[in-house]
Design a protein around this motif. Structure first.
Motif, mmCIF file in Angstrom:
data_model
loop_
_atom_site.group_PDB
_atom_site.id
_atom_site.type_symbol
_atom_site.label_atom_id
_atom_site.label_comp_id
_atom_site.label_asym_id
_atom_site.label_seq_id
_atom_site.Cartn_x
_atom_site.Cartn_y
_atom_site.Cartn_z
ATOM 1 N N UNK A 34 26.098 -20.460 -22.972
ATOM 2 C CA UNK A 34 26.656 -21.374 -21.976
ATOM 3 C C UNK A 34 25.505 -22.173 -21.389
ATOM 4 N N UNK A 35 25.723 -23.487 -21.203
ATOM 5 C CA UNK A 35 24.678 -24.361 -20.684
ATOM 6 C C UNK A 35 24.934 -24.772 -19.240
ATOM 7 N N UNK A 36 23.822 -25.028 -18.540
ATOM 8 C CA UNK A 36 23.883 -25.550 -17.181
ATOM 9 C C UNK A 36 22.843 -26.661 -17.047
ATOM 10 N N UNK A 73 30.235 -19.645 -16.568
ATOM 11 C CA UNK A 73 29.517 -20.827 -16.101
ATOM 12 C C UNK A 73 28.640 -20.467 -14.908
ATOM 13 N N UNK A 74 27.493 -21.138 -14.817
ATOM 14 C CA UNK A 74 26.549 -20.843 -13.740
ATOM 15 C C UNK A 74 25.851 -22.131 -13.322
ATOM 16 N N UNK A 100 7.742 -35.859 -8.836
ATOM 17 C CA UNK A 100 8.889 -36.738 -9.022
ATOM 18 C C UNK A 100 10.119 -35.992 -9.511
ATOM 19 N N UNK A 101 11.135 -36.766 -9.948
ATOM 20 C CA UNK A 101 12.409 -36.200 -10.383
ATOM 21 C C UNK A 101 12.341 -35.752 -11.835
ATOM 22 N N UNK A 102 13.026 -34.627 -12.119
ATOM 23 C CA UNK A 102 13.061 -34.088 -13.484
ATOM 24 C C UNK A 102 14.439 -33.497 -13.768
ATOM 25 N N UNK A 103 14.805 -33.503 -15.062
ATOM 26 C CA UNK A 103 16.032 -32.852 -15.528
ATOM 27 C C UNK A 103 15.693 -31.462 -16.047
ATOM 28 N N UNK A 104 16.614 -30.545 -15.852
ATOM 29 C CA UNK A 104 16.449 -29.211 -16.413
ATOM 30 C C UNK A 104 17.768 -28.776 -17.051
ATOM 31 N N UNK A 105 17.672 -28.223 -18.245
ATOM 32 C CA UNK A 105 18.831 -27.669 -18.939
ATOM 33 C C UNK A 105 18.555 -26.198 -19.216
#
Length: 566
Positions: free
Chosen positions: A348-350, A274-275, A332-337
Motif C-alpha cells: 500500500x502506498x502513501x 491505508x496510512x 525547501x519543499x519535497x515529495x515523499x512516497x
C-alpha cells in the motif's frame, strides 16, 4: 581521530578515480541466511540478496552453483523480488547444479542493503556440507552506462545431517508406512506468508503404499479423509482463502495407516491498511512516521522515495520507535512516497509533502591559533548530523590547499589531525558536511592559525636581513673614502710625501679590511650553521651568496688599489 597526508590522499584518490573509478562503490551478492542445517530428505529455503552500497542499481544478473550430489532445487520463488522486469526468468538445472537469472528495476532503480532477488528451496539428498557459490554475475548501476559495481560474492554453506525419522509402528514383524515427507513449490516455507492462492504439494510414497488420504483445513491436527490411489504424488489446490491452513496427508499399506503429516501454509492476499506519511522536525532533521498496519501477516518493510531519488528499503525490525530520520535534503519543499509491504509481498502506498529545514553548518575549533612551523594542528568539529561525511580544508599561506575527509560520530562530532604545517604565515581552516553529491552544508566559519618560525630561525633571518643591508653600505663607504683620499693627494702633487703616508694608510686600511673580512667570515660560519638546521628559501639563499661574493670583492678591491698606488 584521523592523521592523513594530503599528498597521499590526493594521489590515492586520483588513482582510484582514474583506474577504478567505476568501482568506487562496491555492490555485493549474498545468501540469507548464508549458512543452514537440514537433515536428509528435508527442505531448506534461502534467499539471494543484493547490497547496492548506497547506489541505485537497475539490473542484476546472477548464477549460483550447488553440488548436485548433495542438493536439488525444489522451487524458485520471485514473488517478493525487487526485480520486476525479467530479461531471463529464474531457472534451475539439477543436472548441472546451477541457478540462473537476469532481471531489472525501472528508473530510478533500487537502493538497499538486503534486496531480495529470489528465494530458493533446496532438498537435501545425502549427508555432507554443500557449498553455494556465485559464478558469472553482475550488479549494474543506474548511471546510464550499465556500470557493473559488483565486487563481492559471498559463499553459502548448508550442513546436511542424517535423516530424522519416526520409528515405524510395528504389527507383528511388519511395519506401517513412515510419516510422509511433503514439500511445496508454491509455499516452500511453512513459517512464511505468501500471496498466491494456488498451492501445490508433492510427496514420494513408498512402493508398498496402496492408498493415500489428504485434506486441507484450518485445524492443525485433523486426520485426512479424502482417499486417493497410492500412485498419486502431487496435489494442487486452487482458490485458497486468506489465513493459516494445513495440508494433511497419510499413507496406508497392507498393515495400516502411517502417522499423519500436517504441512502448514500461510496465505495473505490483502494489502496493508491505508496510512498517512506524517513528518515532523526534530533537531533540524525531518522524521518520518512509519505506522502502517496489516492485520494478517504483518508489516515486513517500507520503501521510502524522496522526489526522484532511488527508493530506500527499510525492514520493519530495523526501525526504532516506528520512525525513520530522513536523509538530509536541500532546504525547501519535497515529495515523499512511502510503500508499505506486508510479509506476503502485498503493498500500500502513501504520498506526502514536507519542508526540509536549512542545513546547519558545522562548527570547528583548534587548541591554539599560534603554532610553530612544522607543527600539526588538531581540528575539532561539532554538528547536529551523525554518521555524515565531513570534509576539512587547510589553506596555507602560500595558497596551497590541503583536504581531509572523515566521518561524524553518533553525536555529530569529528576530529582531524593535519599534516605538518611547513609554510609560515596565516593558515585558514574550514569544513563542510557532505550528504550526497548534490546536498552539502554551508562551510563552517573559518579559523585562522598563525604559523611562525622557531626562535633560532627568526634570529638567523634577522641577522641575514641586517647583514644584507649593512655590509654593502660599509664596503661602499670604505671604497669612497679610500678613493677620495688618493685623489686628494694626487691633485696637490704631494706624491713623495704621500708615498710614506700612503704606505702607512694602505697598511692600516688593508689591516682594517682584513679584520672586517674576518668578521664577515665569522658571520658566514654562523649562517652556515643555521643553513644546516633548515633549508633556506630562495631570497635567503641569494643573500647568503651575495655575502660570500662581498668578501671576494673586498680582496679584489684592495689588490687593485695597491697596484695603482705602486
Amino acid at each position: 581521530m584521523l592523521h592523513l597526508s594530503s599528498k597521499k590522499i590526493s594521489l590515492f584518490v586520483a588513482a582510484i578515480v582514474f583506474f577504478f573509478g567505476v568501482q568506487a562503490h562496491a555492490a555485493s551478492l549474498s545468501l540469507s541466511p548464508a549458512t543452514g542445517q537440514v537433515s536428509v530428505g528435508n527442505i531448506l529455503s534461502t534467499k539471494i540478496v543484493v547490497n547496492t552500497d548506497g547506489k541505485p542499481v537497475n539490473n542484476v544478473e546472477a548464477t549460483l552453483q550447488f553440488p548436485t550430489d548433495l542438493l536439488e532445487v525444489v522451487a524458485i520463488n520471485k514473488n517478493a523480488s525487487i526485480l520486476t522486469m525479467w530479461v531471463e526468468d529464474p531457472k534451475f538445472s539439477n543436472s548441472s547444479g546451477s541457478i540462473t537469472l537476469n532481471g531489472g528495476v525501472p528508473n530510478p532503480g533500487f537502493v538497499g542493503s538486503s534486496g531480495e532477488i529470489v528465494s530458493v528451496v533446496f532438498r537435501a539428498k545425502k549427508t555432507g556440507t554443500a557449498s553455494l557459490v556465485f559464478g558469472d554475475s553482475a550488479v549494474r548501476q543506474n548511471d546510464g552506462l550499465g556500470t557493473d559495481i559488483l565486487t563481492m560474492k559471498q559463499v553459502g554453506s548448508i550442513a546436511i545431517g542424517g535423516a530424522i525419522q519416526e520409528a515405524p509402528v510395528s504389527v507383528g514383524s511388519r511395519n506401517v508406512p513412515l510419516k510422509p515427507v511433503v514439500f511445496s513449490s508454491t509455499h516452500p516455507q511453512q513459517t512464511a506468508w505468501y500471496s498466491g492462492t494456488t498451492a501445490s504439494f508433492n510427496w514420494t510414497a513408498p512402493s508398498d503404499v496402496s492408498s493415500i488420504q489428504t485434506l486441507l483445513g484450518k485445524n492443525p491436527t485433523t486426520i485426512p479423509t479424502v482417499t486417493y490411489d497410492g500412485s498419486v504424488s502431487q496435489k494442487t489446490i486452487n482458490n485458497l482463502t486468506d489465513g493459516v491452513m494445513y495440508f494433511h496427508i497419510r499413507y496406508m499399506n497392507s498393515i495400516g495407516w502411517s502417522p499423519t503429516t500436517h504441512y502448514k501454509i500461510q496465505v495473505d492476499t490483502t494489502p496493508p491498511e491505508k496510512f498517512t506519511s506524517n513528518i515532523r522536525i526534530q533537531d533540524g532533521r525531518n522524521v518520518l512516521a512509519l505506522n502502517a498496519f496489516d492485520a494478517l501477516s504483518g508489516i515486513d518493510s517500507y520503501l521510502v522515495k524522496i522526489d526522484d531519488a532511488a527508493g530506500i528499503r527499510l525492514k520493519k525490525d530495523e526501525i526504532t520507535g516506528a520512525e525513520y530520520m530522513l536523509p538530509v535534503q536541500l532546504a525547501g519543499d519535497h515529495d515523499v512516497t512511502v510503500t508499505a509491504y506486508d510479509k506476503a509481498g502485498n503493498s500500500t502506498q502513501s504520498h506526502g509533502l514536507f519542508v526540509s529545514p536549512v542545513i546547519t553548518a558545522p562548527v570547528i575549533s583548534v587548541a591554539s591559533t599560534d603554532v610553530e612551523r612544522n607543527s600539526v594542528v588538531t581540528v575539532q568539529g561539532t554538528s547536529i548530523y551523525p554518521d555524515t561525511r565531513a570534509d576539512i580544508f587547510v589553506q596555507l599561506a602560500d595558497g596551497q590547499v590541503q583536504a581531509y575527509t572523515t566521518k561524524t560520530g553518533t553525536d555529530g562530532a569529528f576530529s582531524v589531525v593535519t599534516d605538518e604545517l611547513k609554510v609560515a604565515g596565516l593558515t585558514q581552516l574550514t569544513a563542510k558536511l557532505v550528504f550526497s553529491d548534490a546536498v552539502q552544508s554551508p562551510r563552517a566559519d573559518g579559523v585562522t592559525v598563525r604559523v611562525h618560525d622557531t626562535v633560532v630561525v627568526r634570529a638567523g633571518k634577522s641577522l641575514m636581513y641586517m647583514l644584507s643591508f649593512i655590509i654593502p653600505a660599509l664596503i661602499l663607504l670604505l671604497g669612497l673614502i679610500f678613493t677620495m683620499y688618493l685623489g686628494w693627494h694626487k691633485y696637490f702633487g704631494l706624491r713623495r710625501k704621500l708615498q710614506v703616508d700612503l704606505n702607512k694608510t694602505t697598511a692600516d686600511i688593508h689591516k682594517a679590511l682584513m679584520v672586517f673580512r674576518g668578521e664577515l667570515s665569522n658571520q658566514l660560519l654562523k649562517l652556515e650553521k643555521i643553513r644546516e638546521d633548515r633549508e633556506l628559501n630562495r631570497k635567503e639563499e641569494k643573500i647568503f651568496k651575495d655575502l660570500e661574493g662581498n668578501i671576494d670583492d673586498i680582496d679584489a678591491f684592495v689588490e687593485k688599489k695597491l697596484k695603482n698606488i705602486k
